[in-house]
Design a protein around this motif. Structure first.
Motif, PDB file in Angstrom:
ATOM      1  N   UNK A 363       0.809  -1.223   0.000  1.00 48.87           N
ATOM      2  CA  UNK A 363       0.000   0.000   0.000  1.00 48.87           C
ATOM      3  C   UNK A 363       0.838   1.267   0.000  1.00 48.87           C
ATOM      4  N   UNK A 364       1.917   1.302   0.783  1.00 52.13           N
ATOM      5  CA  UNK A 364       2.701   2.534   0.908  1.00 52.13           C
ATOM      6  C   UNK A 364       3.456   2.851  -0.380  1.00 52.13           C
ATOM      7  N   UNK A 365       4.016   1.832  -1.017  1.00 46.09           N
ATOM      8  CA  UNK A 365       4.712   2.048  -2.288  1.00 46.09           C
ATOM      9  C   UNK A 365       3.736   2.489  -3.367  1.00 46.09           C
ATOM     10  N   UNK A 366       2.578   1.864  -3.424  1.00 45.97           N
ATOM     11  CA  UNK A 366       1.542   2.264  -4.390  1.00 45.97           C
ATOM     12  C   UNK A 366       1.162   3.723  -4.181  1.00 45.97           C
ATOM     13  N   UNK A 367       0.999   4.133  -2.923  1.00 44.74           N
ATOM     14  CA  UNK A 367       0.628   5.518  -2.627  1.00 44.74           C
ATOM     15  C   UNK A 367       1.707   6.488  -3.079  1.00 44.74           C
ATOM     16  N   UNK A 368       2.974   6.170  -2.830  1.00 48.60           N
ATOM     17  CA  UNK A 368       4.060   7.081  -3.206  1.00 48.60           C
ATOM     18  C   UNK A 368       4.234   7.203  -4.709  1.00 48.60           C
ATOM     19  N   UNK A 369       3.973   6.136  -5.433  1.00 50.68           N
ATOM     20  CA  UNK A 369       4.139   6.181  -6.883  1.00 50.68           C
ATOM     21  C   UNK A 369       3.035   6.980  -7.573  1.00 50.68           C
ATOM     22  N   UNK A 370       2.048   7.442  -6.837  1.00 50.58           N
ATOM     23  CA  UNK A 370       0.989   8.265  -7.412  1.00 50.58           C
ATOM     24  C   UNK A 370       1.379   9.744  -7.458  1.00 50.58           C
ATOM     25  N   UNK A 371       2.496  10.120  -6.807  1.00 50.29           N
ATOM     26  CA  UNK A 371       2.895  11.520  -6.684  1.00 50.29           C
ATOM     27  C   UNK A 371       4.296  11.717  -7.252  1.00 50.29           C
ATOM     28  N   UNK A 372       4.537  12.785  -8.038  1.00 48.43           N
ATOM     29  CA  UNK A 372       5.887  13.073  -8.531  1.00 48.43           C
ATOM     30  C   UNK A 372       6.867  13.336  -7.390  1.00 48.43           C
ATOM     31  N   UNK A 373       8.149  13.061  -7.624  1.00 43.45           N
ATOM     32  CA  UNK A 373       9.145  13.106  -6.569  1.00 43.45           C
ATOM     33  C   UNK A 373       9.292  14.480  -5.925  1.00 43.45           C
ATOM     34  N   UNK A 374       9.213  15.559  -6.706  1.00 34.91           N
ATOM     35  CA  UNK A 374       9.563  16.879  -6.192  1.00 34.91           C
ATOM     36  C   UNK A 374       8.645  17.389  -5.092  1.00 34.91           C
ATOM     37  N   UNK A 375       7.438  16.840  -4.977  1.00 36.73           N
ATOM     38  CA  UNK A 375       6.585  17.206  -3.841  1.00 36.73           C
ATOM     39  C   UNK A 375       5.938  15.970  -3.218  1.00 36.73           C
ATOM     40  N   UNK A 376       6.602  14.849  -3.379  1.00 40.64           N
ATOM     41  CA  UNK A 376       6.096  13.582  -2.839  1.00 40.64           C
ATOM     42  C   UNK A 376       6.057  13.581  -1.314  1.00 40.64           C
ATOM     43  N   UNK A 377       7.094  14.138  -0.680  1.00 36.80           N
ATOM     44  CA  UNK A 377       7.135  14.147   0.780  1.00 36.80           C
ATOM     45  C   UNK A 377       5.945  14.859   1.386  1.00 36.80           C
ATOM     46  N   UNK A 378       5.619  16.044   0.841  1.00 39.30           N
ATOM     47  CA  UNK A 378       4.503  16.823   1.372  1.00 39.30           C
ATOM     48  C   UNK A 378       3.166  16.179   1.037  1.00 39.30           C
ATOM     49  N   UNK A 379       2.974  15.814  -0.216  1.00 42.48           N
ATOM     50  CA  UNK A 379       1.679  15.291  -0.658  1.00 42.48           C
ATOM     51  C   UNK A 379       1.341  13.965  -0.002  1.00 42.48           C
ATOM     52  N   UNK A 380       2.285  13.041  -0.022  1.00 42.95           N
ATOM     53  CA  UNK A 380       2.019  11.733   0.580  1.00 42.95           C
ATOM     54  C   UNK A 380       1.986  11.850   2.103  1.00 42.95           C
ATOM     55  N   UNK A 381       2.828  12.727   2.671  1.00 44.59           N
ATOM     56  CA  UNK A 381       2.775  12.948   4.114  1.00 44.59           C
ATOM     57  C   UNK A 381       1.411  13.446   4.553  1.00 44.59           C
ATOM     58  N   UNK A 382       0.829  14.345   3.758  1.00 38.73           N
ATOM     59  CA  UNK A 382      -0.498  14.866   4.062  1.00 38.73           C
ATOM     60  C   UNK A 382      -1.555  13.769   3.945  1.00 38.73           C
ATOM     61  N   UNK A 383      -1.577  13.082   2.811  1.00 39.05           N
ATOM     62  CA  UNK A 383      -2.574  12.038   2.597  1.00 39.05           C
ATOM     63  C   UNK A 383      -2.410  10.877   3.556  1.00 39.05           C
TER      64      UNK A 383
END
Length: 439
Positions: A363-383
């Motif tokens: 689940x966590x890898x699938x979630x991270x691959x939905x967001x581009x790297x340059x704002x992945x930390x913020x977007x996935x951290x929020x979600x």
């Protein structure tokens, strides 16, 4: 320039075997922190009956357990705050310093919980100290799960399935070590000793192990792209640019909320909800309950290691869809546990273990691959933080509470609905925004 100083040259001159060994070492240092996080959170839920009586006494064991589970949930409430704040720092300044600091806070808070005097000695301040520790742990671990997975796929972008399985192995190892530690302690000192002081041992051990993880993480490389002047410092994008990216991919962020929330609701039902109800509501033998939880942890640990060898040969998206569909009927197994012995508890917990294994692994890898790297930390951290806070952190409490008022049948319907929503949002967001490689 030496190979050690130039990471690009180093990667280019390494043999495939040497590259894999180095990547495995880096993933181990990263995943050890995940093991600590899952150990700590599983331990708090697993020992909630003891923590409730020690720090949050009430008129009954069930009420004290619910008080403790409420504090357990508070730690999840602050996770979105930590995920957003530390995710933004990670997107601007780098992954490594955030991951080092987060595990340090988690370890220190666990140690403090283990040595804090009880309510009988400190009064209300004992509960306040534990609450503050959970808030700090929630803030720091708000980024551990989401950024850790992002960091992993950035370290090894060509093998996302291997990363998912490798890191899930250590996540599950933490889940297994929590009941195993409780089981061994209970066997050595007995249920009375466990209730009196033995519950402290796992928390003190977790705090000490955390400082070993700090030492391991000191050598992790930075994966955020270098600035344009050619230096190896991480790119420092403006916060406004990061937030514009988050807004652009809002549908993917919403999908992450439910992808994470649904599986964590399922997960914490198995890890802490069922064991807490067994010991606190049905007065099952704690040694037997810890043994069942340890067996579950062993299945998840070994299973994730096996999956790490095969996931890259499968379609990760298809595996996610299959796993999430299977979770919908499987959650209804909880209705079969009615307090008629540890054997019945084992049948329910182990009966749902393989579906839990597949969902937890990817689940966590699938979630991270939905967001581009340059704002992945913020977007996935929020979600990730919102999903865990809304649905994961409250699952154990809701499960025990609904059972206590004879509305237990509503709980699996609730989790099944979350799974269905997560599946729909994932497919819609994937079609609209696509998925992205590790880098």
């Amino acid at each position: 320039m030496s190979k050690v100083q130039d990471p690009v040259l180093r990667e280019g001159t390494e043999s495939p075997q040497a590259l894999k060994r180095r990547q495995a070492r880096q993933l181990f240092a990263l995943s050890a922190g995940h093991a600590l996080e899952w150990y700590d959170w599983a331990m708090f839920g697993l020992l909630s009956v003891y923590l409730g009586q020690a720090f949050f006494p009430a008129e009954s064991v069930v009420a004290a357990t619910l008080n403790s589970l409420a504090v357990f949930a508070v730690g999840f409430v602050v996770r979105p705050i930590g995920g957003v704040f530390l995710g933004l720092v990670a997107d601007r300044l780098g992954r490594r310093p955030v991951m080092v600091g987060a595990v340090g806070i988690t370890a220190a808070a666990s140690l403090v919980i283990g040595i804090t005097p009880t309510h009988e000695t400190l009064g209300i301040w004992a509960g306040v100290i534990v609450l503050l520790c959970r808030i700090l742990q929630g803030f720091s671990t708000g980024i551990e799960g989401s950024l850790g997975a992002a960091y992993g796929v950035e370290l090894v972008p060509e093998r996302p399935g291997y990363v998912a399985g490798f890191m899930a192995t250590f996540n599950n190892l933490g889940n297994m070590l929590a009941p195993l530690t409780a089981l061994v302690t209970t066997m050595l000192i007995g249920p009375e000793g466990m209730a009196e002081w033995g519950w402290r041992v796992p928390f003190i051990l977790g705090g000490l192990l955390g400082f070993i993880v700090l030492w391991l993480r000191r050598t992790l490389p930075e994966t955020l792209p270098p600035v344009t002047d050619g230096s190896t410092a991480p790119a420092s994008g403006k916060s406004a640019e990061v937030w514009r990216g988050v807004r652009k991919y809002w549908l993917s962020v919403l999908a992450v909320v439910f992808i994470v929330g649904a599986v964590q609701a399922y997960n914490y039902t198995w890890l802490s909800g069922l064991p807490s109800m067994a010991t606190g509501t049905y007065n099952e033998d704690p040694t037997g309950v810890f043994a069942v939880s340890t067996t579950l942890g062993g299945i998840l640990t070994v299973g994730a290691l096996v999956l790490s060898r095969f996931l890259d040969k499968w379609n990760l998206s298809r595996a996610f869809v299959v796993g999430r569909i299977l979770a919908i009927p499987t959650i209804f197994l909880v209705l079969l546990y009615t307090g008629d012995g540890v054997g019945q508890l084992a049948a329910v917990m182990l009966g749902g273990s393989l579906v839990l294994l597949l969902n937890l692994t990817i689940f966590s890898t699938v979630a991270n691959l939905m967001i581009p790297q340059q704002f992945r930390g913020t977007a996935v951290g929020l979600g990730y933080g919102i999903g865990v806070a809304l649905f994961g952190g409250t699952a154990s409490y809701l499960f025990v509470y609904l059972r206590s008022i004879d509305l237990g049948a509503l709980f699996p319907v609730y989790v099944a609905t979350l799974c269905a929503i997560s599946l729909v949002l994932y497919l819609v967001a994937k079609r609209r925004n696509g998925v992205f490689a590790g880098k």
